[in-house]
Motif scaffolding. Sequence first.
Motif, PDB file in Angstrom:
ATOM      1  N   PHE A   1       0.822  -1.215   0.000  1.00 62.16           N
ATOM      2  CA  PHE A   1       0.000   0.000   0.000  1.00 62.16           C
ATOM      3  C   PHE A   1       0.856   1.266   0.000  1.00 62.16           C
ATOM      4  N   SER A   2       1.921   1.286   0.801  1.00 61.61           N
ATOM      5  CA  SER A   2       2.757   2.491   0.886  1.00 61.61           C
ATOM      6  C   SER A   2       3.472   2.778  -0.428  1.00 61.61           C
ATOM      7  N   ARG A   3       3.936   1.719  -1.128  1.00 66.82           N
ATOM      8  CA  ARG A   3       4.663   1.938  -2.380  1.00 66.82           C
ATOM      9  C   ARG A   3       3.733   2.248  -3.554  1.00 66.82           C
ATOM     10  N   ALA A   4       2.512   1.731  -3.496  1.00 69.06           N
ATOM     11  CA  ALA A   4       1.577   1.978  -4.608  1.00 69.06           C
ATOM     12  C   ALA A   4       0.834   3.305  -4.451  1.00 69.06           C
ATOM     13  N   ALA A   5       0.810   3.838  -3.210  1.00 72.22           N
ATOM     14  CA  ALA A   5      -0.015   5.027  -2.934  1.00 72.22           C
ATOM     15  C   ALA A   5       0.358   6.204  -3.816  1.00 72.22           C
ATOM     16  N   LEU A   6       1.666   6.481  -3.942  1.00 66.30           N
ATOM     17  CA  LEU A   6       2.113   7.647  -4.710  1.00 66.30           C
ATOM     18  C   LEU A   6       1.733   7.509  -6.184  1.00 66.30           C
ATOM     19  N   THR A   7       1.899   6.302  -6.725  1.00 62.49           N
ATOM     20  CA  THR A   7       1.558   6.068  -8.139  1.00 62.49           C
ATOM     21  C   THR A   7       0.056   6.285  -8.363  1.00 62.49           C
ATOM     22  N   ILE A   8      -0.762   5.750  -7.440  1.00 61.12           N
ATOM     23  CA  ILE A   8      -2.220   5.886  -7.565  1.00 61.12           C
ATOM     24  C   ILE A   8      -2.632   7.348  -7.440  1.00 61.12           C
ATOM     25  N   LEU A   9      -2.039   8.065  -6.503  1.00 62.19           N
ATOM     26  CA  LEU A   9      -2.361   9.491  -6.333  1.00 62.19           C
ATOM     27  C   LEU A   9      -2.018  10.279  -7.583  1.00 62.19           C
ATOM     28  N   ASP A  10      -0.841  10.049  -8.139  1.00 57.94           N
ATOM     29  CA  ASP A  10      -0.414  10.771  -9.348  1.00 57.94           C
ATOM     30  C   ASP A  10      -1.410  10.561 -10.487  1.00 57.94           C
ATOM     31  N   ALA A  11      -1.762   9.281 -10.710  1.00 61.89           N
ATOM     32  CA  ALA A  11      -2.654   8.960 -11.832  1.00 61.89           C
ATOM     33  C   ALA A  11      -4.038   9.565 -11.638  1.00 61.89           C
ATOM     34  N   ASN A  12      -4.574   9.493 -10.397  1.00 62.89           N
ATOM     35  CA  ASN A  12      -5.934   9.963 -10.146  1.00 62.89           C
ATOM     36  C   ASN A  12      -6.036  11.481 -10.058  1.00 62.89           C
ATOM     37  N   VAL A  13      -5.020  12.124  -9.498  1.00 61.05           N
ATOM     38  CA  VAL A  13      -5.058  13.585  -9.373  1.00 61.05           C
ATOM     39  C   VAL A  13      -5.018  14.244 -10.752  1.00 61.05           C
ATOM     40  N   THR A  14      -4.179  13.708 -11.653  1.00 57.79           N
ATOM     41  CA  THR A  14      -4.140  14.290 -13.002  1.00 57.79           C
ATOM     42  C   THR A  14      -5.485  14.124 -13.710  1.00 57.79           C
ATOM     43  N   THR A  15      -6.136  12.964 -13.516  1.00 58.16           N
ATOM     44  CA  THR A  15      -7.465  12.762 -14.101  1.00 58.16           C
ATOM     45  C   THR A  15      -8.479  13.692 -13.450  1.00 58.16           C
TER      46      THR A  15
END
Length: 525
Positions: free
Chosen positions: A456-470
Amino acid sequence: MKSFTWKGALTAVIILTALVYVLPTFYPDCWPHKKINLGLDLQGGMHLVLEVQNQKAVETTVERTVHELKQELRKKGIKHLGISRNSNNSITATLSGDKNIDGFTALVSDDFNALEIASTVTVAKGKNFVLQLPVQEAENIKRMATEQALETIRNRIDEFGVSEPDIRLQGEKRIQIQLPGITDTQRAKDLIGKTAQLNFQLVDETGNVASATQGTPPPGSVLLYQMKENTRTGQVTKVPFLIKKQVLLDGGSLTDARVMIDSQFNEPYVGIEFDRKGARIFERITGENIKKRLAIVLDKTVYSAPVIQDRIAGGKARITGNFTTEEARDLAIVLRAGALPAPVKIIEERTVGPTLGADSIRMGLMSMMVGGILVILFMVMYYKGAGLIADIALVVNILLIGGGLAAFQATLTLPGIAGIILTIGMAVDANVIIFERIREELASGKTPVASVHAGFSRAALTILDANVTTLIVAVVLFQFGTGPVKGFAVTLGLGILASLFTALVLSKSIFEMTLSGKKTSTLSI
């Protein structure tokens, strides 16, 4: 443990709140909150595009200026040989004598500085002054007329009682209107398009009405008609009236208009009230014209022309006209909302039937269910126990979107359903990233608990980046989009926020609950 309890309580509160807002949509009698509003394409209704004839607002302004100019000249004792509005909305004033000419130019300079003297021509009788509004001033009048028309129409529709109307400017002089759920389209069009210009004018009782109907009305008067309907046969007759052009009082002083019932004849009428200034003017008008007929004129139609029996104080009057209760109510609405500054013309009209809307809802929900079931089956088959957690998060995700739509009273449209379907895929995508990270950590030999935390900690940043841009794109679409595009942006934005919450908070909480206190070396993923 405290942190976990706090997160669990917060998660439960958010889910329960969403449930509270969603319930009225499916069980409208069990909860007081409003249900999710459906757009025009889902529940049917009417789509209109109006064009504001804002050039008429310039004409009205110039006509009023001519009248005010004549009054001021009369007050100051300045004589003129004629002042009139030209077809190009300029004003021609003819004066003779140096004293009158100097007084006129001084008056225009001091009190009518919105006008500019375009030209001066010496004629046999004296001098012709051509006055005109500057181009910028004329454009401002047009722009303000369109904006005022928008607000007036919005006020009328709000009082009419349409749920979630969409009213917006389209270009420089067009207004787009969407009225979901409207059934009486003709009544709505009449209510929106009525100019509602209310005037009080004296009846010209010296002129010959019969000759005026055959030729030209006498100077200073205009021929108007009153519509009278025979209640027994339903036949409508036009009764001609000669009305003096001078407007003694207009609807600008109106403060209220309400439907009332005549106790003697048991018929509805519209009772109106004026502000303090209007009340003084109305009292003066009635006091100076006892035994004369005062016509109540709305949109160049005479509604009534009673004989003034006495001075009327208090600023109250009534408009009668053989109304039905519905007609009286609509008239009161347009009078309360105010007159349109310029006429409007319907240039586009579409009506969506409720049957078509019901078909759209059924097909949209079917698409959502089929897509959701396929995703749920895939996640369980591929990720086993972890896939079941992702499916729970997916169901909660859809619940949160519905709760958000109801809480913010946003409108769900057909493209909005497409946005929800897209969100289903995006929500699962976030879980897929997390689960693959967890698998990598398990493969490196870590315990299930450590693997879950690391995943969860390592995937969180990737998920945030993808969703915030959308999410940024969704905000831009909402800000600048119209109609269907805006509906898509609403559900997309809510879906992204719900996906972040379910993927990073809810899913992690469920994992922690299942692994808490258990010494296991395997994880179903």
